[in-house]
Design a protein around this motif. Structure first.
Motif, PDB file in Angstrom:
ATOM      1  N   VAL A 199      -0.278   6.174  15.415  1.00  0.00           N
ATOM      2  CA  VAL A 199      -0.835   4.889  15.004  1.00  0.00           C
ATOM      3  C   VAL A 199       0.070   3.775  15.526  1.00  0.00           C
ATOM      4  CG1 VAL A 199       0.405   4.823  12.795  1.00  0.00           C
ATOM      5  CG2 VAL A 199      -1.755   3.581  13.033  1.00  0.00           C
ATOM      6  N   GLU A 260      -6.249  12.830   8.392  1.00  0.00           N
ATOM      7  CA  GLU A 260      -6.586  11.511   8.906  1.00  0.00           C
ATOM      8  C   GLU A 260      -7.108  10.581   7.810  1.00  0.00           C
ATOM      9  OE1 GLU A 260      -9.096   9.460  12.587  1.00  0.00           O
ATOM     10  OE2 GLU A 260      -8.682  11.626  12.565  1.00  0.00           O
ATOM     11  N   GLY A 261      -7.943  11.098   6.912  1.00  0.00           N
ATOM     12  CA  GLY A 261      -8.465  10.261   5.839  1.00  0.00           C
ATOM     13  C   GLY A 261      -7.368   9.741   4.924  1.00  0.00           C
ATOM     14  N   ALA A 263      -4.222   9.406   5.760  1.00  0.00           N
ATOM     15  CA  ALA A 263      -3.410   8.472   6.541  1.00  0.00           C
ATOM     16  C   ALA A 263      -4.034   7.083   6.542  1.00  0.00           C
ATOM     17  CB  ALA A 263      -3.242   8.988   7.967  1.00  0.00           C
ATOM     18  N   ARG A 264      -5.352   6.998   6.701  1.00  0.00           N
ATOM     19  CA  ARG A 264      -6.025   5.689   6.694  1.00  0.00           C
ATOM     20  C   ARG A 264      -5.840   4.999   5.352  1.00  0.00           C
ATOM     21  NH1 ARG A 264      -9.318   4.592  10.892  1.00  0.00           N
ATOM     22  NH2 ARG A 264      -9.738   6.324  12.340  1.00  0.00           N
ATOM     23  N   ARG A 265      -5.994   5.738   4.279  1.00  0.00           N
ATOM     24  CA  ARG A 265      -5.850   5.137   2.946  1.00  0.00           C
ATOM     25  C   ARG A 265      -4.432   4.626   2.726  1.00  0.00           C
ATOM     26  NH1 ARG A 265      -4.161   6.395  -1.968  1.00  0.00           N
ATOM     27  NH2 ARG A 265      -3.572   8.534  -1.413  1.00  0.00           N
ATOM     28  N   LEU A 267      -2.207   3.820   5.025  1.00  0.00           N
ATOM     29  CA  LEU A 267      -1.944   2.678   5.913  1.00  0.00           C
ATOM     30  C   LEU A 267      -2.567   1.399   5.351  1.00  0.00           C
ATOM     31  CD1 LEU A 267      -2.488   4.456   9.343  1.00  0.00           C
ATOM     32  CD2 LEU A 267      -0.347   3.368   8.602  1.00  0.00           C
ATOM     33  N   ASP A 268      -3.754   1.520   4.796  1.00  0.00           N
ATOM     34  CA  ASP A 268      -4.382   0.350   4.160  1.00  0.00           C
ATOM     35  C   ASP A 268      -3.553  -0.135   2.979  1.00  0.00           C
ATOM     36  OD1 ASP A 268      -6.497   0.131   5.915  1.00  0.00           O
ATOM     37  OD2 ASP A 268      -7.869   1.318   4.682  1.00  0.00           O
ATOM     38  N   TRP A 280      -2.183  -2.333  11.240  1.00  0.00           N
ATOM     39  CA  TRP A 280      -2.176  -1.054  11.933  1.00  0.00           C
ATOM     40  C   TRP A 280      -3.471  -0.908  12.721  1.00  0.00           C
ATOM     41  CZ3 TRP A 280      -5.902   2.652  11.012  1.00  0.00           C
ATOM     42  CH2 TRP A 280      -6.643   2.513   9.834  1.00  0.00           C
ATOM     43  N   LEU A 283      -5.422   4.547  15.153  1.00  0.00           N
ATOM     44  CA  LEU A 283      -5.024   5.832  14.557  1.00  0.00           C
ATOM     45  C   LEU A 283      -5.825   6.951  15.206  1.00  0.00           C
ATOM     46  CD1 LEU A 283      -3.476   7.367  12.261  1.00  0.00           C
ATOM     47  CD2 LEU A 283      -5.535   7.043  10.863  1.00  0.00           C
ATOM     48  N   HIS A 284      -5.137   7.965  15.713  1.00  0.00           N
ATOM     49  CA  HIS A 284      -5.855   9.064  16.350  1.00  0.00           C
ATOM     50  C   HIS A 284      -4.970  10.311  16.334  1.00  0.00           C
ATOM     51  CE1 HIS A 284      -3.394   7.332  19.590  1.00  0.00           C
ATOM     52  NE2 HIS A 284      -3.387   8.548  20.111  1.00  0.00           N
TER      53      HIS A 284
END
Length: 287
Positions: A199, A260-261, A263-265, A267-268, A280, A283-284
């Motif tokens: 990311v 991944e899910g 990580a998104r939460r 990061l938010d 950010w 993300l991949h």
């Protein structure tokens, strides 16, 4: 009784050992042991034969010959025959023999049965020492296994995997005056199912990066900023290195170990909790 011509066999075994021709050395040592399994030189030969199989990563043979070597070694005196048997028994999953080997070496572990999983402190492990070398931080869970707690930059490796490492340190890292040995990996004992993600983050101060690392760590995941990567020559890597965590502000790539899910939460949460600009993007997965 050993026959007189065994002297030639001993010299051949020694020559093979000096040449690091481990298959030939092991075969010749076993031939000597078949002729004289309990003579004056037998304990050293059982140990050397088991060690040759360890070098070849032939763990079943290292285990079988290691048991013979340990049976002839003094207990409680840090005899390396017990350490090598502890490694081989761990790889073979024979926990009773591994526990007895550690006790024979002189290590006091909490009593128990089955797999050993303790907290023996932090250490460093050199992953893939003969290939794409990378030194990571890890938690020792037994005398010869450690759980990787860095996010490896080598995408073939993963945060959370458990590795078997050698018993003799090959270098050290010094952090705030505390010394941590560097052990060479022997094999990956258990893979991790946590993927590695990449990311791009932006934060105006280094505290933001530190908070991101702590946030992922608190959830049992990993985060490694690209600015922490340090390149060393082999000579320096094998020596004593003063370790300082190099973290910078601004935009940079961070490697994450998390679904991944999740990580998104996280990061938010990290970006939204700040009273100043954090962001950010991109993300991949990378492994």
């Amino acid at each position: 009784m050993v026959r007189a011509f065994d002297g030639r066999l001993v010299r051949k075994a020694q020559d093979a050992w000096d040449d690091e021709d481990w298959p030939r050395a092991a075969r010749l040592l076993e031939e000597l042991l078949a002729r004289d399994p309990d003579g004056e030189q037998a304990p050293a030969r059982w140990y050397d034969a088991a060690l040759a199989y360890k070098f070849m990563r032939d763990w079943p043979r290292a285990y079988e010959l290691g048991k013979q070597a340990a049976a002839r070694a003094p207990r409680g005196r840090q005899d390396p025959a017990f350490w090598n048997l502890g490694i081989a028994a761990t790889v073979q999953g024979d926990w009773a023999t591994a526990r007895d080997a550690w006790a024979g070496y002189g290590i006091d572990l909490p009593p128990g049965d089955g797999e050993i999983e303790e907290n023996l402190g932090m250490t460093c492990v050199r992953l893939d020492p003969e290939g794409e070398v990378e030194i990571v931080w890890a938690l020792r869970i037994c005398p010869t296994r450690a759980r990787v707690l860095s996010v490896p930059f080598n995408t073939a490796r993963r945060y959370g995997e458990i590795v078997v490492h050698d018993g003799v340190p090959n270098g050290e890292r010094v952090v705030d005056g505390h010394r941590f040995p560097v052990f060479d990996e022997l094999l990956c004992w258990k893979a991790s199912d946590l993927p590695t993600l990449s990311v791009t983050v932006s934060t105006p101060d280094t505290a933001g990066i530190d908070e991101l690392v702590v946030l992922f760590d608190s959830r049992g995941f990993g985060a490694e900023p690209s600015s922490s990567l340090q390149f060393l020559c082999k000579c320096c890597s094998d020596g004593s290195v003063e370790q300082t965590r190099s973290v910078r502000a601004g935009g940079q790539t961070v490697w994450l170990a998390a679904p991944e899910g999740e990580a998104r939460r996280l990061l938010d949460d990290w970006a939204g909790d700040a009273g100043y600009e954090r962001s950010w993007a991109n993300l991949h997965p990378v492994s």
